[in-house]
Motif scaffolding. Structure first.
Motif, PDB file in Angstrom:
ATOM      1  N   GLY A  57      54.715   8.749  50.910  1.00 17.37           N
ATOM      2  CA  GLY A  57      55.057   7.825  49.821  1.00 17.37           C
ATOM      3  C   GLY A  57      55.995   6.692  50.150  1.00 17.37           C
ATOM      4  O   GLY A  57      55.708   5.525  49.850  1.00 17.37           O
ATOM      5  N   PRO A  58      57.174   6.954  50.759  1.00 19.09           N
ATOM      6  CA  PRO A  58      58.115   5.855  51.011  1.00 19.09           C
ATOM      7  C   PRO A  58      57.563   4.771  51.937  1.00 19.09           C
ATOM      8  O   PRO A  58      58.092   3.669  51.966  1.00 19.09           O
ATOM      9  N   ARG A  59      56.511   5.103  52.679  1.00 17.42           N
ATOM     10  CA  ARG A  59      55.957   4.141  53.640  1.00 17.42           C
ATOM     11  C   ARG A  59      54.542   3.700  53.250  1.00 17.42           C
ATOM     12  O   ARG A  59      53.807   3.198  54.090  1.00 17.42           O
ATOM     13  N   TRP A  60      54.186   3.878  51.996  1.00 18.14           N
ATOM     14  CA  TRP A  60      52.811   3.613  51.568  1.00 18.14           C
ATOM     15  C   TRP A  60      52.802   2.671  50.376  1.00 18.14           C
ATOM     16  O   TRP A  60      53.509   2.897  49.393  1.00 18.14           O
ATOM     17  N   ASP A  61      52.015   1.627  50.449  1.00 21.21           N
ATOM     18  CA  ASP A  61      51.861   0.647  49.376  1.00 21.21           C
ATOM     19  C   ASP A  61      50.749   1.124  48.446  1.00 21.21           C
ATOM     20  O   ASP A  61      49.575   1.149  48.827  1.00 21.21           O
ATOM     21  N   ARG A  62      51.112   1.507  47.214  1.00 20.75           N
ATOM     22  CA  ARG A  62      50.120   2.079  46.291  1.00 20.75           C
ATOM     23  C   ARG A  62      49.033   1.071  45.921  1.00 20.75           C
ATOM     24  O   ARG A  62      47.876   1.445  45.741  1.00 20.75           O
ATOM     25  N   ILE A  63      49.419  -0.182  45.755  1.00 18.34           N
ATOM     26  CA  ILE A  63      48.422  -1.183  45.373  1.00 18.34           C
ATOM     27  C   ILE A  63      47.390  -1.331  46.486  1.00 18.34           C
ATOM     28  O   ILE A  63      46.175  -1.325  46.244  1.00 18.34           O
ATOM     29  N   PHE A  64      47.870  -1.452  47.717  1.00 17.81           N
ATOM     30  CA  PHE A  64      46.961  -1.516  48.856  1.00 17.81           C
ATOM     31  C   PHE A  64      46.142  -0.230  48.967  1.00 17.81           C
ATOM     32  O   PHE A  64      44.927  -0.257  49.206  1.00 17.81           O
ATOM     33  N   GLY A  65      46.785   0.917  48.787  1.00 17.23           N
ATOM     34  CA  GLY A  65      46.089   2.197  48.912  1.00 17.23           C
ATOM     35  C   GLY A  65      44.942   2.331  47.933  1.00 17.23           C
ATOM     36  O   GLY A  65      43.858   2.823  48.283  1.00 17.23           O
ATOM     37  N   GLN A  66      45.159   1.885  46.699  1.00 17.51           N
ATOM     38  CA  GLN A  66      44.072   1.949  45.725  1.00 17.51           C
ATOM     39  C   GLN A  66      42.969   0.953  46.070  1.00 17.51           C
ATOM     40  O   GLN A  66      41.801   1.177  45.769  1.00 17.51           O
ATOM     41  N   GLY A  67      43.339  -0.167  46.711  1.00 19.64           N
ATOM     42  CA  GLY A  67      42.308  -1.089  47.196  1.00 19.64           C
ATOM     43  C   GLY A  67      41.451  -0.437  48.256  1.00 19.64           C
ATOM     44  O   GLY A  67      40.219  -0.592  48.280  1.00 19.64           O
TER      45      GLY A  67
END
Length: 904
Positions: free
Chosen positions: A331-341
């Motif tokens: 989580g601390p190193r993960w971009d949720r917006i990018f991940g959902q893309g």
């Protein structure tokens, strides 16, 4: 060498001759392919001892030989690796599916994905389960010789779930359920989900077969505190807008990618919302008994969870723990917006509408609004990804390749991700892009019904946008005492505390607020609908509009009507578990709120046959009122009253307080449209997709529309009206239908609108232009035709009406004054996404129009959603003559015919 290792070696030696050594001579079920074997590891492989030092301390089973993939993951993700080991153990040893068949299905999936590592492990598991070598060889032959007919169906299911999960038919799944039962069939779906996830991760990592492999599943247990059982909500969003695409993206175009437009993909989402799940959806009580304490602290309306936890908890729980642990560790190193893309690209490549819908929901939870979600999806659906950073473009292309040809992932592909993201985050991209194939296989295997509301706010335990909306109401609120003094003289009343919306409106429109009180009482106490059904429908309307205030009122009315808490809980859960008798009226209420023009005639007729004309008409008027009232509350950002929800308030006002007789607002002189003006509002790319000529064609078709109810005559209607409202005949079909079928609800509405007109100084051309924007926003042809008629009545000739509406239909509103442009944009937002309205939006109206006119304009706009819901609910045929002008009287010598305006 220990006994287990010796057994593994001997099994693998046998397999080398049976499977790998004969691969070139085997007739395959489909095109001949060779598994990918002997990969070069793309990440460092720890020794067993080093890996065990990094993993959490085991309760038992530690220090065994570990699979290569675990030793590759343990360095960056030790807790996730431990959870993965337990997931692998569950899939290989605890499934209710026969171990031999389970291993055979795993081999079929591995062969489809060309994953030699997984093929070898599956064949070894088959031998361990006692499957004869000849039968294992039969897996690679056409028709799967040696396997029973039921097993063959399961094996073919495994193949299709791997190569094209969307192609599995309802009949094929039903056959599995009939042969194996629902729990085993469900476990097969979860097994294929795991297989397609693991194969892609193995191929991406370049995981080699262990020297002593294929290894049995590692029988290890870790303490519960080693894992994370809470969900990890997305961090606060740092918004940055996407630049417009420039045609210079960095990835090779895929000619198949834009075969489906964004609009077509949205149609697929809607179809998935209507598709029944292939297994009955269990109740939460049935599900919760299968779960470890603390995993799901509150009931979940996510259909995905209801199914997997309800039918295969022994497999679903380990995956959920793995996913939550990975989410916390990454989580601390993960971009949720990018991940959902990244997930969205996978869902598009797999063809999984359910998961694509979940991408949109998760973007919303992460902080994007509806327009931003649509923009991002539209860009991803195109063949030009230049709006995204180079690293994200490469990752999206990787996800697409991993989906379609996982065996083709190359050293260069992974090296590029490592350059773009760094080694650690590149590993996260591989893990998540692979994991998305678990999610999509579950969704497609069960063909899950896509939820209509965002079910992830509760999952992450975060507040919805409307719950978290900060700031004071958009207007000052009067106290109860102040509001009563503002209202007209009262003859009788049965309560003292006023609804907050009365206290908000009464400052500028006290007589209108009084009329609204009587309108609210009529809908909550005098409707022909059963009180429980009425309140249930009102909750559905409020829920669709994301209006928590009105939701709470509807639930309070249900409690007063005697509906049990358990039944109220069912209503607020997923629509798939609503009682069968409720589904048609509640779906009608929902559709009339979110997509009124799409309601099928068959649904209306079903309701008509069941409830009769009067009550089905009452449903339409209820939805109209709910959409009006919800926008009053949302647009003014109104809080719940101190003692709310309040019971219905019965009030009688002094004679003459409210306007019953029709009135004629004065003509307005329109300002000339400006040819060299400046646009001051943001562009909506969808707005001009329907040209002025397209819209005129729709009006013509509406003129030929057959109404859903017979149109009463004026003689039938007038006997139900107060004398002041029956003084002048009307030809307006809208009025004839509403007042003819449900006068007890239509009359209070008519009084409210007439009182508002009497209390304000309307600019009719501006008002009808605003209403035109609303009719275009929600595609209400009948009311759009009425806008044209009323613009004529207001003083424009036909050419001027055409010119004005042509400009409004375009993407360029620069011909209108800046204040009008902003009001039009506000009207569009209020009509389409009222939950996104902010106090600042309303204050802009005040700055442009002044406080008095701002409130009148706001009320008028909320009224527009009442008018359109009536028109679309009944599908009224558009009149061919201007029914807002009385027919000319016979001409007499020396006189001029008078054409007074009629009201709707």
């Amino acid at each position: 060498m220990n006994e287990q290792a010796s057994a593994s070696v001997s099994w693998f030696s046998a397999l080398s001759g049976i499977m790998l050594g004969t691969a070139s001579s085997v007739v395959l079920a489909g095109p001949e392919v060779a598994p990918v074997v002997g990969l070069t590891p793309r990440f460092a492989i720890l020794s067993d001892a080093e890996a065990w030092k990094r993993l959490p301390a085991a309760l038992h089973g530690g220090n065994q030989p570990l699979p290569s993939w675990a030793r590759m993951l343990a360095s960056e993700l030790p807790k996730t690796t431990a959870a993965f080991l337990q997931l692998d153990l569950a899939q290989r040893t605890k499934s209710p599916v026969d171990p031999g068949l389970r291993a055979g299905m795993r081999w079929i999936s591995a062969r489809a994905n060309r994953c030699g590592y997984a093929e070898a492990n599956a064949a070894a598991d088959a031998l361990r389960a006692g499957v004869e070598p000849e039968k294992i060889i039969g897996l690679a032959k056409e028709g799967y010789p040696g396997w029973s007919s039921g097993e063959k169906a399961a094996l073919e299911f495994a193949r299709k779930m791997s190569v094209d999960s969307d192609s599995v038919t309802d009949e094929e799944f039903a056959a599995l359920v009939q042969h194996f039962g629902p729990n085993q069939a469900a476990s097969m779906v979860l097994h294929m989900a795991y297989s397609n996830f693991q194969d892609r991760l193995l191929l991406s990592l370049g995981a080699p077969l262990e020297p002593d492999g294929p290894l049995a599943a590692v029988d290890v247990a870790f303490p519960p505190e080693a894992f994370v059982t809470k969900t990890t909500p997305p961090p606060p969003l740092k918004k940055s807008s996407l630049p417009k695409p420039n045609g210079a993206d960095l990835v090779q175009d895929d000619p198949q990618w834009k075969r489906f437009t964004y609009e077509q993909l949205q149609e697929r989402l809607e179809a998935q919302r209507q598709k029944p799940t292939r297994l009955p959806i269990p109740s939460w009580d049935e599900v919760s008994r299968n779960l470890p304490e603390g995993l799901m602290k509150t009931p979940s309306d996510i259909v995905w969870y209801r199914i997997v936890f309800g039918y295969a908890p022994e497999l679903a729980v380990p995956f959920e723990i793995f996913m939550r642990t990975a989410g916390a560790e990454i989580g601390p190193r993960w971009d949720r917006i990018f991940g959902q893309g990244l997930f969205w690209v996978t869902t598009r490549a797999v063809v999984c509408p359910y998961c694509m819908g979940h991408c949109e929901m998760n973007w919303e939870v992460a902080g994007l609004n509806a327009e931003e979600i649509a923009e991002r999806s539209r860009l991803l659906a195109s063949d030009d990804w230049s709006s995204f950073p180079p690293a994200e473009q490469h990752a999206f292309a990787f996800a697409r390749k991993l989906t379609r040809t996982p065996w083709a992932v190359s050293d260069d592909d992974v090296a590029e991700l490592s350059r773009d993201f760094g080694t650690d985050r590149a590993l996260f991209v591989l893990l998540n892009a692979s994991r998305y194939h678990y999610m999509t296989r579950i969704s497609n295997g069960f063909q899950l019904t896509l939820e209509r509301t965002n079910v992830f706010y509760d999952y992450y335990n975060v507040k919805t946008a409307e719950h978290s909306q900060e700031g004071s109401p958009a207007v000052p609120l009067l106290s109860n005492e102040q509001a009563w003094k503002k209202l007209p003289d009262v003859v009788t009343r049965d309560g003292a505390e006023l609804p907050v919306w009365v206290r908000a409106v009464a400052s500028h429109l006290p007589r209108t607020a009084a009329a609204m009180l009587q309108l609210d009482y009529a809908h909550r106490m005098q409707s022909p609908l059963d009180p429980i059904l009425r309140a249930k429908m009102r909750w559905v309307i409020a829920h669709a509009n994301r209006c928590r205030y009105s939701e709470a009122y509807a639930l309070a009315d249900l409690e007063r009507a005697g509906l049990s808490q358990a039944a109220r809980k069912v209503l607020t859960g997923e629509p798939a578990v609503w009682p069968a008798d409720d589904r048609a009226p509640l779906e009608f209420a929902r559709l009339l709120t979110v997509a009124a023009p799409t309601i099928p005639d068959e649904l209306f007729e079903t309701l008509r046959q069941r409830y009769g004309d009067k009550r089905v008409a009452s449903m339409v008027l209820l939805a109209a009122y709910g959409n009006f009232q919800d926008r009053i509350v949302l647009g003014l950002n109104l809080p719940m009253e101190e003692h709310g929800p309040l019971p219905p308030l019965s009030v009688t006002f002094a004679e003459g307080a409210l306007q019953l007789a029709p009135i004629m607002p004065p003509h307005t002189t329109a300002e000339a449209l400006v040819e060299s003006g400046t646009s001051v509002v943001s562009h909506d790319p969808k707005w001009s997709q329907l040209s002025y000529d397209d819209l005129q064609g729709r009006l013509e078709r509406q003129r030929d529309r057959k109404p859903r109810l017979p149109i009463p005559s004026w003689d039938e209607v007038k006997k139900n009206l107060p004398p002041a409202m029956a003084a002048r005949p009307t030809r307006i079909i809208w009025n004839l239908v509403c007042s003819g079928y449900v006068p007890e609800l239509a009359v209070p509405w008519g009084i409210s609108t007439r009182t508002m007109w009497a209390e304000t100084k309307p600019d009719r051309i501006f008002e009808e232009s605003l209403f035109w924007i609303q009719t275009r926003s929600i595609e209400c042809n009948y009311c759009m035709g009425h806008c044209e008629m009323l613009l004529e009545v207001a003083g424009l000739d036909k050419n001027a009406v055409a010119e004005r509406t042509r400009r409004l239909a375009s993407a360029d509103w620069s011909a209108f004054p800046p204040a009008e442009q902003r009001a039009y944009a506000y009207a569009r937002k209020l009509s389409k996404t009222p939950w996104e309205l902010t106090p600042e939006d309303y204050r802009t109206l005040v700055e442009d129009l002044g406080p008095e006119q701002a409130m009148a304009t706001f009320w008028w706009l909320c009224r527009g959603l009442y008018m359109t819901r009536i028109s679309d609910g009944f599908q009224l045929p558009l009149e061919r003559e201007n029914v807002f002008q009385s027919p000319p009287a016979p001409a007499q010598t020396g006189t001029t015919p008078v054409t007074p305006k009629q009201e709707k």
